[in-house]
Design an enzyme around this catalytic site. Structure first.
Site, short mmCIF file in Angstrom:
data_model
loop_
_atom_site.label_atom_id
_atom_site.label_comp_id
_atom_site.label_asym_id
_atom_site.label_seq_id
_atom_site.Cartn_x
_atom_site.Cartn_y
_atom_site.Cartn_z
N ARG A 102 0.87 -1.39 0.14
CA ARG A 102 -0.25 -0.01 -0.02
C ARG A 102 0.95 1.15 0.03
O ARG A 102 1.51 1.54 0.97
CB ARG A 102 -1.02 -0.06 1.34
CG ARG A 102 -1.53 1.37 1.30
CD ARG A 102 -2.96 1.21 2.36
NE ARG A 102 -3.88 0.63 1.87
CZ ARG A 102 -4.87 0.57 2.22
NH1 ARG A 102 -5.43 1.35 3.46
NH2 ARG A 102 -6.21 0.20 1.77
N HIS A 129 -6.99 0.72 -6.84
CA HIS A 129 -7.19 -0.19 -5.56
C HIS A 129 -7.81 -1.38 -6.01
O HIS A 129 -9.05 -1.63 -5.75
CB HIS A 129 -8.11 0.42 -4.52
CG HIS A 129 -8.04 -0.22 -3.11
ND1 HIS A 129 -7.40 -1.09 -2.88
CD2 HIS A 129 -8.71 -0.03 -2.06
CE1 HIS A 129 -7.60 -1.50 -1.59
NE2 HIS A 129 -8.31 -0.74 -0.98
N GLN A 132 -9.85 -3.96 -3.74
CA GLN A 132 -11.18 -3.48 -3.43
C GLN A 132 -12.21 -3.83 -4.68
O GLN A 132 -13.29 -4.32 -4.29
CB GLN A 132 -11.15 -1.94 -3.32
CG GLN A 132 -12.48 -1.47 -2.63
CD GLN A 132 -12.65 -1.89 -1.39
OE1 GLN A 132 -12.07 -1.78 -0.56
NE2 GLN A 132 -14.19 -2.50 -1.45
N ASP A 218 -17.13 6.77 -1.97
CA ASP A 218 -15.97 6.88 -0.98
C ASP A 218 -15.70 8.38 -0.70
O ASP A 218 -16.20 9.25 -0.97
CB ASP A 218 -14.80 6.08 -2.01
CG ASP A 218 -13.42 6.03 -1.11
OD1 ASP A 218 -13.82 5.92 0.25
OD2 ASP A 218 -12.41 5.92 -1.82
N CYS A 256 -16.38 1.56 0.41
CA CYS A 256 -15.38 0.56 0.70
C CYS A 256 -14.79 0.61 2.06
O CYS A 256 -14.01 -0.30 2.47
CB CYS A 256 -14.23 0.96 -0.44
SG CYS A 256 -13.46 2.48 0.02
N ARG A 284 -13.23 -8.77 0.96
CA ARG A 284 -12.05 -8.63 0.64
C ARG A 284 -11.22 -9.86 0.81
O ARG A 284 -10.25 -10.24 -0.09
CB ARG A 284 -11.47 -7.53 1.57
CG ARG A 284 -11.98 -5.90 1.25
CD ARG A 284 -11.47 -5.48 -0.05
NE ARG A 284 -9.78 -5.40 -0.05
CZ ARG A 284 -9.21 -4.63 0.35
NH1 ARG A 284 -9.54 -3.44 0.68
NH2 ARG A 284 -7.73 -4.53 0.44
N1 CP Z 1 -11.20 -0.31 1.80
C1 CP Z 1 -10.03 -0.57 2.41
O1 CP Z 1 -8.88 -0.66 1.87
O2 CP Z 1 -9.87 -0.22 3.75
P1 CP Z 1 -8.34 -0.14 4.70
O3 CP Z 1 -7.97 1.26 4.44
O4 CP Z 1 -9.14 -0.08 5.98
O5 CP Z 1 -7.42 -1.14 4.33
N1 NVA Z 2 -9.91 6.47 -1.52
C1 NVA Z 2 -9.63 6.30 -0.16
C2 NVA Z 2 -9.68 4.82 0.16
C3 NVA Z 2 -9.23 4.16 1.41
C4 NVA Z 2 -9.37 2.67 1.45
C5 NVA Z 2 -8.13 6.66 0.07
O1 NVA Z 2 -7.08 6.28 -0.58
O2 NVA Z 2 -7.91 7.15 1.20
#
Ligand code: CP
Ligand code: NVA
Length: 299
Positions: A102, A129, A132, A218, A256, A284
């Site tokens: 990430r 993502h 997701q 989101d 999400c 997930r």
């Molecule tokens: N939806 C998602 O990726 O959540 P987190 O940021 O908690 O991993």
């Molecule tokens: N769009 C959000 C998604 C988190 C899972 C972010 O990038 O923070």
């Protein structure tokens, strides 16, 4: 069917047929119909940003598969203290069977994949993502069905961009409503068009929601955008998913998570029977377990 790709950096790294098979496998594993294993496999998990679902679903998933996941936060490894990403990639690739990362810059996950001699999975970048999206598509299959029409309402962000491409691959119709200055990268619509989708983005949420079976939103302020908070809140006025926007529809609602209740979605909508967010979160793990088995070579 083994995947042709070595890495999963965005949803269209797999073909529509592979995506379909992955979702079949995920559904079968979730139902307990098959129990593939990854004995002794280790997944290294690099996190530059926080996470609940991604961390816990991958870590629990690897345990369920008979393997092991290793959390590598910014303060845990030398990457957070100046060691170049490419060196980290080369070294990790000599220990672990796969890396999930990430990161902020999407180019960084590409660098990781280029230099790590093992499969690399994108666990979220500023652009994409895809894990997701796997969970989202599994959730749509289980609930409304793949003949659903989905309206994306809000920020044209990482989650939305991967979803629009993945939905196109699955034959799901998508409408997109974002403020003009926070739209998706136009390349996303070209990628969706490559799978036959014709997505015409609008700046009017009501236009997108008209006829939708699912409304997906989101957060407006993604991780790393905290300094843009004031200007984004102003730009997203009218984009909240609330009872008024949903009035006269029986649309389900996807998110999400994590959600910022009172910003992109109201508390009552997220707490209502419309919400599919909890199924998305659970899925997930099931979707990623199928991906891990395919990419890391489980039986
Ligand atoms: N939806 C998602 O990726 O959540 P987190 O940021 O908690 O991993
Ligand atoms: N769009 C959000 C998604 C988190 C899972 C972010 O990038 O923070």
């Amino acid at each position: 069917m083994p995947l042709a790709t070595d890495d999963f950096l965005d949803i269209d790294d797999v073909t529509p047929a592979e995506l379909d098979a992955l979702l079949d496998r995920a559904a079968a594993m979730k139902a307990g119909e098959t129990d593939p294993r990854l004995p002794d496999a280790t997944l290294g998990m690099i996190f530059e940003k926080p996470s609940t679902r991604t961390r816990v679903s991958f870590e629990t998933g690897m345990t369920r598969l008979g393997g092991h996941a290793m959390f590598l936060g910014p303060d845990d490894i030398q990457l957070g203290h100046g060691e170049p990403l490419r060196d980290t990639a080369r070294v990790l690739g000599r220990y672990v069977d796969g890396v999930m990362a990430r990161l902020f810059d999407h180019e960084d996950v590409e660098t990781l994949a280029e230099h790590a001699d093992c499969p690399v999975i994108n666990g979220l970048t500023d652009e994409a993502h895809p894990c997701q999206t796997l969970a989202d598509l599994l959730t749509i299959r289980e609930t409304v069905g793949e003949d659903a029409t989905v309206a994306w309402v809000g920020d044209g962000n990482n989650v939305g961009q991967s979803f629009v491409v993945g939905a196109a691959m699955a034959g799901i119709d998508v409408a997109v409503a974002t403020p003009a200055e926070y739209g998706m990268n136009p390349a996303v619509f070209d990628r969706a068009a490559a799978f036959g989708a014709d997505v015409e983005p609008t700046t009017d949420p009501e236009v997108a929601v008209d006829g939708a079976d699912i409304v997906y939103t989101d957060v407006w302020i993604s991780m790393g955008q905290e300094d843009e908070r004031a200007e984004k809140l102003a730009a997203f006025e009218g984009f909240q998913v609330n009872q008024e926007l949903l009035a006269g529809t029986d649309a389900k609602v996807m998110h999400c998570l994590p959600a910022h209740r009172g910003e992109e979605i109201t508390n009552d909508v997220l707490e209502s029977d419309r919400a599919l967010a909890w199924d998305q979160a659970e899925n997930r793990m099931h979707a990623q377990n199928a991906l891990l088995v395919e990419l890391l070579g489980g039986e």
